[in-house]
Design a protein around this motif. Structure first.
Motif, short mmCIF file in Angstrom:
data_model
loop_
_atom_site.label_atom_id
_atom_site.label_comp_id
_atom_site.label_asym_id
_atom_site.label_seq_id
_atom_site.Cartn_x
_atom_site.Cartn_y
_atom_site.Cartn_z
N VAL A 19 -3.55 -5.08 -11.83
CA VAL A 19 -4.09 -3.85 -12.43
C VAL A 19 -4.93 -3.09 -11.42
O VAL A 19 -4.81 -1.86 -11.28
CB VAL A 19 -4.92 -4.19 -13.68
CG1 VAL A 19 -5.53 -2.92 -14.28
CG2 VAL A 19 -4.07 -4.89 -14.72
N ILE A 20 -5.77 -3.79 -10.67
CA ILE A 20 -6.67 -3.13 -9.73
C ILE A 20 -5.90 -2.48 -8.58
O ILE A 20 -6.17 -1.34 -8.20
CB ILE A 20 -7.71 -4.13 -9.19
CG1 ILE A 20 -8.64 -4.58 -10.32
CG2 ILE A 20 -8.53 -3.50 -8.06
CD1 ILE A 20 -9.59 -5.69 -9.93
N ILE A 21 -4.93 -3.20 -8.02
CA ILE A 21 -4.17 -2.65 -6.90
C ILE A 21 -3.36 -1.44 -7.35
O ILE A 21 -3.32 -0.41 -6.66
CB ILE A 21 -3.24 -3.72 -6.29
CG1 ILE A 21 -4.07 -4.73 -5.49
CG2 ILE A 21 -2.19 -3.09 -5.39
CD1 ILE A 21 -3.26 -5.81 -4.81
N GLY A 22 -2.72 -1.53 -8.51
CA GLY A 22 -1.93 -0.40 -8.99
C GLY A 22 -2.79 0.76 -9.43
O GLY A 22 -2.48 1.93 -9.15
N GLY A 23 -3.88 0.46 -10.12
CA GLY A 23 -4.78 1.50 -10.61
C GLY A 23 -5.22 1.22 -12.03
O GLY A 23 -4.41 1.27 -12.96
#
Length: 327
Positions: A264-268
């Protein structure tokens, strides 16, 4: 059309084209990689509902992922051994029917999310993070000691579960089922965040006191979001166990919770296709660099650090800029 909508459409097209090319080129392993990425993306969509919409930083989402996996494993193992789950006042048989397994996995995970949420949402901030982590570890060590279903060795399933009218032994057909669930989850997430509930949840995330002032209970909103999130993540766990035909306590570990959050964090965070980008990026990095070095996660860590420091909207934010309301 906004840049983010265009990117989302291209990503969705890629999820269709790449496995199609792999089928044409007779590359079944590529289809398996794509299936793994889609299942991880589905799990991350579940977390994104709680994290992106409700601001609930959960380090125990692997509980729901693992419960979904064990729901599949328990039902399928009893079906393949022709032994009932329960044989007392009534007989409860195992099953290899995917629709039944999905329903049980989602329901069991939603129930677990409701119970965990009732206790965890009495706290907030770092205390919420720690109590969800504690529940995760409790579930993990329970699975290790659950010797009836393999304990720490895990549970192998020797047959692929079935779906009416389809051959689930065909990798591309199983991939199609997983992609359909991901598309349905993304559509549901998009509708949810534009619904009155989604708007109220977003307001509760930003200013809980104002939401409470108009007669809404922020904790109830958080609890509903957590239950929906748990059900989606549990469904992904059942699909993951079916892909591997194996379920183990590692599905419940805090490392799995961390991986789902990394997607979630890497993708946004709060980006609709953020979980998809993060999961695809992770699986691709693992495949390309995992064969080169056992320390490939150092590269993943550097990417995560760069995203946190310089791209608060994740990889999608770096490409598309600030999120638009109509994205």
């Amino acid at each position: 059309m906004s840049r983010e909508r265009l990117l989302n459409a291209l990503l969705l097209a890629g999820l269709v084209v790449v496995p199609g090319w792999a089928l044409w080129a007779d590359e079944p392993f590529t289809i398996t990689l794509a299936t793994r990425a889609v299942i991880f993306a589905l799990a991350a969509v579940g977390l994104n509902i709680a994290l992106g919409m409700g601001g609930l930083v959960s380090l125990g989402h692997a509980v729901f992922f693992g419960i979904g996996g064990y729901a599949m494993g328990v039902l399928a193992s009893h079906a393949q051994s022709y032994t009932p789950l329960y044989d007392g006042l009534f007989t409860l048989e195992g099953t290899k029917a995917m629709p039944v397994i999905w329903l049980v996995a989602a329901a069991a995970s939603a129930l677990a999310a409701w119970l965990i949420g009732l206790l965890s949402l009495r706290t907030s901030g770092v205390y919420f993070i720690m109590i969800t982590l504690a529940f995760g570890q409790m579930a993990y060590f329970f699975a290790i000691s659950w010797t009836a279903y393999g304990g720490e060795d895990g549970l192998s399933i020797y047959v692929r579960n079935g779906f009416p009218g389809l051959n689930m032994l065909d990798p591309i057909q199983f991939y199609g089922i997983c992609l359909a669930w991901l598309c349905l989850a993304l559509w549901g997430h998009a509708r949810l965040r534009r619904s009155p509930f989604g708007l109220a949840l977003d307001a509760a995330r930003q200013v809980p006191a104002r939401v409470q002032a108009v007669g809404l209970d922020p904790k109830r909103l958080y609890l509903v979001a957590l239950v929906i999130s748990g059900a989606v993540t549990g469904l992904s766990g059942a699909l993951f166990a079916d892909l591997n035909r194996f379920v183990s306590p590692s599905m419940l570990s805090w490392q799995m919770s961390g991986e789902i959050m990394v997607f979630v964090i890497i993708g946004g965070v709060a980006r609709l296709f953020g979980p998809v980008v993060g999961a695809v990026f992770y699986v691709a990095l693992e495949h390309w660099l995992g064969g080169v070095s056992d320390y490939w996660q150092i590269i993943l860590g550097l990417v995560l650090l760069a995203v946190v420091l310089f791209g608060r909207g994740g990889l999608i934010g770096l490409v598309c800029g600030k999120e638009r309301p109509d994205a």
